[in-house]
Design an enzyme around this catalytic site. Structure first.
Site, mmCIF file in Angstrom:
data_model
loop_
_atom_site.group_PDB
_atom_site.id
_atom_site.type_symbol
_atom_site.label_atom_id
_atom_site.label_comp_id
_atom_site.label_asym_id
_atom_site.label_seq_id
_atom_site.Cartn_x
_atom_site.Cartn_y
_atom_site.Cartn_z
ATOM 1 N N TYR B 164 -16.544 53.998 56.554
ATOM 2 C CA TYR B 164 -15.101 53.943 56.366
ATOM 3 C C TYR B 164 -14.453 52.692 56.944
ATOM 4 C CZ TYR B 164 -13.724 58.133 53.945
ATOM 5 O OH TYR B 164 -13.494 59.067 52.983
ATOM 6 N N GLU B 250 -38.377 76.707 63.982
ATOM 7 C CA GLU B 250 -37.739 76.190 62.774
ATOM 8 C C GLU B 250 -36.293 76.635 62.641
ATOM 9 O OE1 GLU B 250 -39.845 76.942 59.107
ATOM 10 O OE2 GLU B 250 -38.085 76.563 57.877
ATOM 11 N N ASP B 302 -41.635 79.072 59.401
ATOM 12 C CA ASP B 302 -41.895 80.004 58.303
ATOM 13 C C ASP B 302 -43.261 79.722 57.706
ATOM 14 O OD1 ASP B 302 -39.431 81.142 58.585
ATOM 15 O OD2 ASP B 302 -38.512 80.101 56.885
#
Lengths: 421, 421
Positions: B164, B250, B302
């Site tokens: 920006y 995780e 997982d």
């Protein structure tokens, strides 16, 4: 105190830009100058006759009683009593059935006096001996069993974990989530009371100390990263603070700037962000801080319809959890910035403004129809200006004037001028 | 120490289920039983001859020198020297130009000895007097100017804020982000050295104390929410810890369970999560903790291809930032669970297992071709099993055996059996 958004919609000339950057580089405000309007707001807030905040404070018919934040023991009692009702229903010959408050949009009501959405008193029967409701009845029973166990063990779990305890029955997490809200509503307690929490997202830093699960947390000594807001709000106790206001920030980029500059040291405040869409834990903490400390909340969001939507979720609640609006909503948040009128007022250059998409404009127009916008003239005007100009801007657009423009110029000036609505 | 994934692929019978839940409810391990294998691993790790961790430790040609973590003053000197090179190039008649290391996939190399991806030494010329590179040359110059200013002021900013400051030139954030990596690579320093940070996501809790920007942070006293990992790793100093391992998680749901149960009190560890995809700040902290404390890291992810991918990012780095792999990667993370072979071993019922989608299977097969999997036989076998059975499971699937099965049974047993690979 209101700003002058009326400054004619012209591109800032280079002369104007010079003036702005001159003003910008010479911060003429002292810290006490800056804080004076905030302190006045705080004092007037504290003097105000307590606005009605519960349904029993106002005279309204046909709405559901508010749900309560309950301890584990009381939740267990209510579950047992719900099952006793079922037993009675069986003995009466009406079979195994629950009477569940309806949570659909048609049963929701915006109450202006409370400035939030509540549930009306429509209910529906969930019977075991009915093919269309048998599954939901079974799920409801199982969820209550699991919640009872959680309360007994005094532990918390996530919605995902809850789903996994009986995948065969629940099938999708959507189903167990839905029923979880039904159960909260039926028992008359908040979802958090059920010991099932969403994941945490928010962070807090600044002038506040509290105990969290017994540990003393001093948010003035949380480095630059801040403290992660815990998912279990009832573990936060003994809140103490010398802050004069709460700065509610939409995004973590702005939060990081404020934290690194230790903005709260110069201007006593508590800085909170949920990093986008407000999560339940952040909303609960905001409410708890406001209720305990009785200090104003100033919102710093992007100048786009989603910024406003985010403020509205903090203030009036989300429709999905309207049964729990009393505990989740914090009315009377002031909109500090970035407001559509700021874009010209602060001479945000064209290239830092973004054109609103079709979808943005549609969302903006829908918001103009919402009660919480309509009842606040200044907000309505700002939103109207945004939709008219079809321009939006992020908080980060202020970086155009320098990386620390936000903390050293924009916010001090806003505060000093009492420029909130 | 390796598990026995070979237990025949049969559905667990109800009798087996009973045995498991019997074992489950009678935790026969004491805390010291549980910790013995971890302590052995820690000691063997510390005794090991230091594995080569830098390019200069091994004999390899045609690769780019590693980038360094540099202080602001040195970054400024390097920028000034880069600009002096440009001036010389103009005087030599070759015009305004930069020589920038190529970061494309073709210029990346997995180095087995280091177990991470590094950049080869191909470079490209970015000339101002060339229509195809003039814009990038201008952007590069502007980014270096901005970084110089940040270093001078000793502040940090986000990639979004950087974008920006000159939207007109950068046009999209993608362009300034890309050039930022180019500049880091060109100057031979990490992106964090440039004082430009990504947003923070990670949280940490457990047996570690450090100073963060001067504030003393004690992660054993962070309630249930934990401490937000700061985006500026160099602000973390004076790390002290009596932990015996780091548990890398995780997802935040598992983190919450571990935090509420204060798992680290019984089993001295530090618990870290990046809530999904690892962000730079979390990766840097993990590396810093490992280098300082020299304790093993055990990963709990997982049982799906993404869990493995996440471990691989921590270990071998992401391709996009391969120029900085030395600072961002932490080799030798042990895969504790949830592993494909755990599903049968722990009798995870069918309904808690999920069928892998086409895309999952494709990702799994691609992973089988990756060097970091191929070189670790045990990992390869597990992944092969996953792809063969076409089944995945989340950490939360363990909740099927009870909300606290993860902390009270699964992890203690895994640790006690040294069941990591």
């Amino acid at each position: 105190m209101a700003p002058t958004p009326g400054s004619s919609r012209k591109r800032t000339t280079s002369k104007q830009r010079k003036t702005i950057s001159k003003r910008k580089t010479s911060s003429t405000f002292t810290a006490s100058d800056v804080m004076r309007p905030v302190l006045a707001l705080r004092d007037s807030m504290r003097k105000q006759r307590k606005a009605p905040t519960t349904l029993s404070d106002i005279n309204i018919q046909g709405v559901l009683k508010e749900v309560l934040e309950l301890g584990g023991l009381f939740v267990r009692r209510r579950i047992e009593s719900a099952l006793a009702d079922v037993a009675r229903s069986i003995l009466d010959g009406r079979g195994f059935r629950y009477v569940v408050p309806t949570r659909s949009a048609g049963n929701q009501l915006y109450v202006e006096e409370l400035d939030r959405i509540v549930l009306k008193d429509k209910t529906s029967v969930r019977a075991f001996a009915n093919t269309s409701t048998v599954r939901k009845t079974a799920i409801t029973t199982r969820v209550m069993g699991l919640v009872w166990e959680l309360c007994k063990k005094r532990i918390h779990t996530t919605k995902r974990d809850l789903y996994y305890t009986d995948v065969k029955l629940f099938r999708t997490q959507g189903e167990s989530d839905e029923v979880l809200n039904d159960v909260a509503c039926m028992l008359g307690c908040t979802r958090t009371s059920l010991s099932v929490v969403a994941s945490e997202k928010g962070i807090v830093i600044g002038r506040v100390q509290f105990r969290e699960a017994g540990d003393l947390i001093d948010c003035t000594r949380m480095g630059v990263g801040g403290k992660a807001i815990p998912p279990y709000i009832e573990k936060i106790t003994e809140i103490q603070s010398d802050a004069d206001f709460i700065l509610l920030v939409e995004k973590d980029a702005a939060f990081m700037r404020l934290a690194e500059d230790r903005f709260y040291n110069k201007y006593p405040c508590i800085i909170i962000t949920a990093k986008g869409q407000p999560d339940v834990a952040t909303r609960l903490l905001l409410k708890k801080l406001k209720d305990t400390l009785k200090i104003p909340i100033l919102g710093l969001v992007d100048s786009d319809p989603y910024g406003l939507k985010i403020l509205s979720v903090y203030m009036s609640g989300s429709k999905n959890m309207s049964y729990d609006s009393a505990n989740l909503t914090t009315p009377d948040i002031k909109w500090l910035g970035v407001r559509p009128s700021d874009l010209n007022k602060y001479g945000i250059p064209d290239q830092c403004r973004l054109a609103m998409t079709e979808h943005d404009i549609k969302t903006g127009k829908e918001l103009l129809e919402e009660d919480f916008i309509k009842k606040n003239e200044a907000w309505y005007k700002e939103l109207e200006l945004m939709v008219k100009n079809k321009e939006k801007a992020e908080i980060q657009a202020l970086s155009n004037f320098g990386f620390q423009y936000l903390t050293e110029e924009y916010l001090p000036r806003k505060l000093a001028q009492g420029d909130w609505i």
